[in-house]
Design a protein around this motif. Structure first.
Motif, mmCIF file in Angstrom:
data_model
loop_
_atom_site.group_PDB
_atom_site.id
_atom_site.type_symbol
_atom_site.label_atom_id
_atom_site.label_comp_id
_atom_site.label_asym_id
_atom_site.label_seq_id
_atom_site.Cartn_x
_atom_site.Cartn_y
_atom_site.Cartn_z
ATOM 1 N N HIS A 45 0.864 -1.256 -0.109
ATOM 2 C CA HIS A 45 0.051 -0.009 0.067
ATOM 3 C C HIS A 45 0.821 1.120 -0.050
ATOM 4 C CE1 HIS A 45 -3.267 -2.705 0.642
ATOM 5 N NE2 HIS A 45 -2.581 -3.309 1.631
ATOM 6 N N VAL A 46 1.919 1.373 -0.693
ATOM 7 C CA VAL A 46 2.601 2.534 -1.018
ATOM 8 C C VAL A 46 2.002 3.259 -1.791
ATOM 9 C CG1 VAL A 46 4.992 3.306 -1.852
ATOM 10 C CG2 VAL A 46 5.010 1.347 -0.412
ATOM 11 N N ASP A 47 2.020 4.629 -1.692
ATOM 12 C CA ASP A 47 1.190 5.648 -2.473
ATOM 13 C C ASP A 47 2.215 6.052 -4.007
ATOM 14 O OD1 ASP A 47 -1.111 5.891 -0.788
ATOM 15 O OD2 ASP A 47 0.246 6.688 0.635
ATOM 16 N N LEU A 48 3.473 6.224 -3.509
ATOM 17 C CA LEU A 48 4.213 6.633 -4.534
ATOM 18 C C LEU A 48 5.660 6.005 -4.138
ATOM 19 C CD1 LEU A 48 5.061 8.642 -6.997
ATOM 20 C CD2 LEU A 48 5.547 10.231 -5.452
ATOM 21 N N GLN A 49 6.020 5.433 -5.553
ATOM 22 C CA GLN A 49 7.546 4.821 -5.448
ATOM 23 C C GLN A 49 8.273 5.777 -6.419
ATOM 24 O OE1 GLN A 49 8.139 0.645 -5.738
ATOM 25 N NE2 GLN A 49 9.574 1.104 -7.476
ATOM 26 N N LEU A 50 9.403 6.104 -6.107
ATOM 27 C CA LEU A 50 10.461 6.890 -6.966
ATOM 28 C C LEU A 50 11.529 6.076 -7.336
ATOM 29 C CD1 LEU A 50 10.418 10.119 -4.717
ATOM 30 C CD2 LEU A 50 9.192 9.593 -6.790
ATOM 31 N N SER A 51 11.779 5.827 -8.518
ATOM 32 C CA SER A 51 12.837 4.815 -9.010
ATOM 33 C C SER A 51 13.645 5.552 -10.032
ATOM 34 C CB SER A 51 12.442 3.467 -9.483
ATOM 35 O OG SER A 51 11.686 2.898 -8.575
ATOM 36 N N GLY A 52 14.850 4.649 -10.477
ATOM 37 C CA GLY A 52 15.607 5.230 -11.628
ATOM 38 C C GLY A 52 16.160 4.191 -12.119
ATOM 39 N N HIS A 53 17.435 3.764 -12.221
ATOM 40 C CA HIS A 53 18.049 2.587 -12.558
ATOM 41 C C HIS A 53 18.049 2.332 -14.077
ATOM 42 C CE1 HIS A 53 19.521 -1.799 -12.525
ATOM 43 N NE2 HIS A 53 18.589 -2.219 -13.112
ATOM 44 N N ALA A 68 12.064 -4.899 -21.491
ATOM 45 C CA ALA A 68 11.619 -6.161 -21.028
ATOM 46 C C ALA A 68 11.860 -6.383 -19.596
ATOM 47 C CB ALA A 68 12.400 -7.109 -21.979
ATOM 48 N N ALA A 69 12.675 -5.825 -18.824
ATOM 49 C CA ALA A 69 13.014 -6.019 -17.701
ATOM 50 C C ALA A 69 12.354 -5.169 -16.538
ATOM 51 C CB ALA A 69 14.670 -5.870 -17.187
ATOM 52 N N ASN A 70 11.747 -4.115 -16.822
ATOM 53 C CA ASN A 70 11.424 -3.165 -16.029
ATOM 54 C C ASN A 70 9.932 -2.836 -16.487
ATOM 55 O OD1 ASN A 70 13.764 -2.097 -14.182
ATOM 56 N ND2 ASN A 70 14.362 -2.198 -16.435
ATOM 57 N N PRO A 71 8.770 -2.583 -15.312
ATOM 58 C CA PRO A 71 7.309 -2.500 -15.772
ATOM 59 C C PRO A 71 7.106 -0.872 -16.312
ATOM 60 C CG PRO A 71 7.814 -2.242 -13.211
ATOM 61 C CD PRO A 71 9.057 -2.921 -13.751
ATOM 62 N N THR A 72 8.180 -0.117 -16.022
ATOM 63 C CA THR A 72 8.203 1.286 -16.306
ATOM 64 C C THR A 72 9.564 1.614 -16.790
ATOM 65 O OG1 THR A 72 6.122 1.803 -15.346
ATOM 66 C CG2 THR A 72 7.485 3.789 -16.024
ATOM 67 N N ASP A 81 -3.447 1.301 -6.782
ATOM 68 C CA ASP A 81 -3.469 2.534 -6.110
ATOM 69 C C ASP A 81 -2.096 3.132 -6.007
ATOM 70 O OD1 ASP A 81 -6.308 2.463 -5.824
ATOM 71 O OD2 ASP A 81 -6.229 1.411 -3.837
ATOM 72 N N THR A 82 -0.932 2.561 -6.693
ATOM 73 C CA THR A 82 0.244 3.020 -6.287
ATOM 74 C C THR A 82 0.578 3.818 -7.557
ATOM 75 O OG1 THR A 82 0.692 1.170 -4.784
ATOM 76 C CG2 THR A 82 2.733 2.520 -5.755
ATOM 77 N N GLN A 83 1.528 4.874 -7.579
ATOM 78 C CA GLN A 83 2.117 5.491 -8.717
ATOM 79 C C GLN A 83 3.445 5.218 -8.563
ATOM 80 O OE1 GLN A 83 0.389 9.477 -9.850
ATOM 81 N NE2 GLN A 83 -0.248 9.367 -7.783
ATOM 82 N N LEU A 84 3.962 5.078 -9.780
ATOM 83 C CA LEU A 84 5.603 4.887 -9.938
ATOM 84 C C LEU A 84 6.139 5.870 -10.791
ATOM 85 C CD1 LEU A 84 8.107 3.100 -9.980
ATOM 86 C CD2 LEU A 84 7.096 1.879 -11.831
ATOM 87 N N TYR A 85 7.029 6.545 -10.376
ATOM 88 C CA TYR A 85 7.687 7.705 -11.284
ATOM 89 C C TYR A 85 9.299 7.154 -11.271
ATOM 90 C CZ TYR A 85 9.609 11.887 -12.997
ATOM 91 O OH TYR A 85 10.015 12.744 -13.941
ATOM 92 N N LEU A 120 1.465 14.526 -3.920
ATOM 93 C CA LEU A 120 2.623 14.081 -4.015
ATOM 94 C C LEU A 120 3.546 13.700 -5.453
ATOM 95 C CD1 LEU A 120 2.523 10.962 -1.553
ATOM 96 C CD2 LEU A 120 3.862 12.753 -1.342
ATOM 97 N N ALA A 121 2.785 13.537 -6.347
ATOM 98 C CA ALA A 121 3.043 13.116 -7.567
ATOM 99 C C ALA A 121 3.583 14.540 -8.231
ATOM 100 C CB ALA A 121 2.079 12.527 -8.524
#
Length: 127
Positions: A45-53, A68-72, A81-85, A120-121
């Motif tokens: 139930h995380v609201d926003l995940q911030l990633s890079g890589h 192929a290896a990453n969802p975004t 209900d979770t946003q990924l940036y 947040l986003a």
């Protein structure tokens, strides 16, 4: 959050430890190096995940591997209900950045949903 690369040494991600004591009434932002952790973030139930890589799938054929290896690979997406940036970063990996997608600076792809999550986003996009 520890990176999944640490799993081989027993230092992988521990969502229970990272999110222990959080107030579920408040928005939760998770910093996770790799976007592949989004599915576990949704379960917690995380609201926003911030990633890079991914470096935005910088060069061919690496862009195919990244996709192929990453969802975004770059930008803002929603998983339940979770946003990924996912940031492309500074564009300074591998060959000169002129060959790559532009570095992430800011966008305005906010999606409708809970007001606290959208704020947040939006705040992240303003960085």
């Amino acid at each position: 959050m520890n990176d999944i690369a640490g799993e081989s040494t027993g230092q992988g991600p521990d969502f229970d430890r990272a999110l222990a004591g959080r107030d579920p009434a408040r928005a939760c932002v998770l910093l996770a190096h790799q976007p592949v952790q989004i599915h576990e973030a949704v379960r917690h139930h995380v609201d926003l995940q911030l990633s890079g890589h991914t470096h935005g799938g910088q060069l061919w054929p690496g862009n195919l591997v990244a996709a192929a290896a990453n969802p975004t690979v770059a930008g803002l997406d929603r998983y339940g209900d979770t946003q990924l940036y996912v940031s492309r970063g500074a564009g300074a990996w591998g060959p000169p950045p002129g060959w790559a997608p532009p570095p992430t600076s800011r966008s305005s792809n906010s999606r409708r949903g809970r007001p606290d999550r959208d704020r947040l986003a939006h705040a992240v996009e303003e960085l």
